[in-house]
Design a protein around this motif. Structure first.
Motif, mmCIF file in Angstrom:
data_model
loop_
_atom_site.group_PDB
_atom_site.id
_atom_site.type_symbol
_atom_site.label_atom_id
_atom_site.label_comp_id
_atom_site.label_asym_id
_atom_site.label_seq_id
_atom_site.Cartn_x
_atom_site.Cartn_y
_atom_site.Cartn_z
ATOM 1 N N UNK A 1 57.361 26.329 39.729
ATOM 2 C CA UNK A 1 58.150 27.823 39.514
ATOM 3 C C UNK A 1 59.670 27.579 40.038
ATOM 4 N N UNK A 2 60.502 27.410 39.784
ATOM 5 C CA UNK A 2 62.206 27.559 39.674
ATOM 6 C C UNK A 2 61.977 25.726 40.450
ATOM 7 N N UNK A 3 61.505 24.780 39.667
ATOM 8 C CA UNK A 3 61.508 23.652 40.100
ATOM 9 C C UNK A 3 60.867 23.619 41.779
ATOM 10 N N UNK A 4 60.008 24.144 41.848
ATOM 11 C CA UNK A 4 58.767 24.121 43.679
ATOM 12 C C UNK A 4 57.282 23.904 42.641
ATOM 13 N N UNK A 5 57.238 23.070 43.958
ATOM 14 C CA UNK A 5 55.318 23.329 43.012
ATOM 15 C C UNK A 5 54.749 24.291 44.732
ATOM 16 N N UNK A 6 53.862 25.071 43.861
ATOM 17 C CA UNK A 6 52.554 26.443 44.970
ATOM 18 C C UNK A 6 51.871 24.515 45.516
ATOM 19 N N UNK A 7 51.695 24.470 47.323
ATOM 20 C CA UNK A 7 50.795 23.955 47.709
ATOM 21 C C UNK A 7 50.104 24.556 48.734
ATOM 22 N N UNK B 1 46.923 21.546 46.067
ATOM 23 C CA UNK B 1 47.524 22.044 45.239
ATOM 24 C C UNK B 1 45.817 22.575 44.991
ATOM 25 N N UNK B 2 45.849 24.348 44.184
ATOM 26 C CA UNK B 2 44.901 25.428 43.327
ATOM 27 C C UNK B 2 43.949 24.113 42.835
ATOM 28 N N UNK B 3 42.786 23.981 42.611
ATOM 29 C CA UNK B 3 42.002 23.169 42.286
ATOM 30 C C UNK B 3 40.433 23.375 42.850
ATOM 31 N N UNK B 4 39.620 22.727 42.195
ATOM 32 C CA UNK B 4 38.134 22.864 42.604
ATOM 33 C C UNK B 4 37.272 21.841 41.751
ATOM 34 N N UNK B 5 35.680 21.943 41.987
ATOM 35 C CA UNK B 5 34.895 21.163 40.924
ATOM 36 C C UNK B 5 34.981 22.051 39.774
ATOM 37 N N UNK C 1 40.957 31.939 41.920
ATOM 38 C CA UNK C 1 39.973 32.508 43.273
ATOM 39 C C UNK C 1 40.301 32.568 44.628
ATOM 40 N N UNK C 2 41.260 30.919 44.181
ATOM 41 C CA UNK C 2 42.220 30.491 45.129
ATOM 42 C C UNK C 2 42.963 31.177 45.565
ATOM 43 N N UNK C 3 43.425 31.807 44.559
ATOM 44 C CA UNK C 3 45.146 32.580 44.514
ATOM 45 C C UNK C 3 45.541 33.765 43.907
ATOM 46 N N UNK C 4 44.622 33.983 43.424
ATOM 47 C CA UNK C 4 44.343 35.271 42.965
ATOM 48 C C UNK C 4 45.307 35.182 41.640
ATOM 49 N N UNK C 5 46.013 33.883 40.741
ATOM 50 C CA UNK C 5 46.737 34.046 39.984
ATOM 51 C C UNK C 5 45.680 33.719 38.512
ATOM 52 N N UNK D 1 39.672 29.723 51.789
ATOM 53 C CA UNK D 1 39.637 28.269 51.526
ATOM 54 C C UNK D 1 40.717 27.617 51.921
ATOM 55 N N UNK D 2 42.128 28.928 52.398
ATOM 56 C CA UNK D 2 43.533 28.378 52.100
ATOM 57 C C UNK D 2 43.432 28.899 53.444
ATOM 58 N N UNK D 3 44.816 28.513 54.583
ATOM 59 C CA UNK D 3 45.058 29.772 55.827
ATOM 60 C C UNK D 3 47.193 29.988 55.090
ATOM 61 N N UNK D 4 47.413 29.126 54.257
ATOM 62 C CA UNK D 4 49.078 29.653 54.293
ATOM 63 C C UNK D 4 49.108 28.705 52.700
ATOM 64 N N UNK D 5 49.938 28.924 51.786
ATOM 65 C CA UNK D 5 50.850 28.750 50.971
ATOM 66 C C UNK D 5 52.331 28.153 51.357
ATOM 67 N N UNK D 6 53.001 27.556 50.299
ATOM 68 C CA UNK D 6 54.634 27.330 50.311
ATOM 69 C C UNK D 6 54.592 26.927 48.718
ATOM 70 N N UNK D 7 55.911 27.213 48.503
ATOM 71 C CA UNK D 7 56.679 26.385 47.150
ATOM 72 C C UNK D 7 57.434 25.772 47.721
ATOM 73 N N UNK D 8 57.370 23.938 47.258
ATOM 74 C CA UNK D 8 58.297 22.705 48.029
ATOM 75 C C UNK D 8 58.610 22.381 47.094
#
Length: 146
Positions: A19-25, A42-46, A62-66, A110-117
């Protein structure tokens, strides 16, 4: 066939969301033990249900609400071999959100924080695996030789 062992195979799916040239981590919590805590991925799983796309979309939700709708592009696959005949097969997809506003992220346990990078934002990032960093760099640099 004496000595033949069945291999255990885990199938992992990941989505590179841009999004806007950045990746969600996403930064991992210690939910699977300390070996992954603090690492970025990255978001994902089994893959477990019989429908890979449904599994991936469920994991992202589940991981991001998206709730992603369509537009997944296959980027790359990989295989990691572990001792004792265990293998992990992974699949990376691309999902472009364009230049619109960045969505609200609601993290799971499963995650403590996120960033767009962007490219400069991943230089000192410790990824959960080498393929994650490689694919994120390729997408951000628009390198089609994945």
């Amino acid at each position: 066939m004496q000595g033949f062992k069945h291999k255990l195979l885990a199938v992992m799916q990941h989505v590179v969301m841009v999004c806007q040239g950045e990746v969600l981590l996403l930064r991992y919590s210690g939910y699977q033990g300390n070996s992954v805590a603090g690492l970025w991925g990255l978001p994902g799983g089994h893959y477990i249900s019989g429908d890979p796309v449904d599994d991936l979309l469920r994991e992202v939700r589940e991981e991001t609400g998206l709730r992603l709708t369509g537009g997944l592009e296959l980027l790359k696959t990989y295989v990691v071999k572990f001792p004792h005949s265990f293998e992990r097969f992974g699949v990376f997809y691309l999902y472009s959100m364009g230049d619109g506003s960045k969505p609200v992220i609601n993290l799971s346990h499963e995650h403590t924080e996120f960033k767009w990078a962007g490219l400069s934002g991943i230089q000192n990032t410790t990824f959960i695996g080498p393929y994650h960093k490689e694919i994120v760099e390729a997408v951000l640099s628009k390198d089609k030789k994945l």
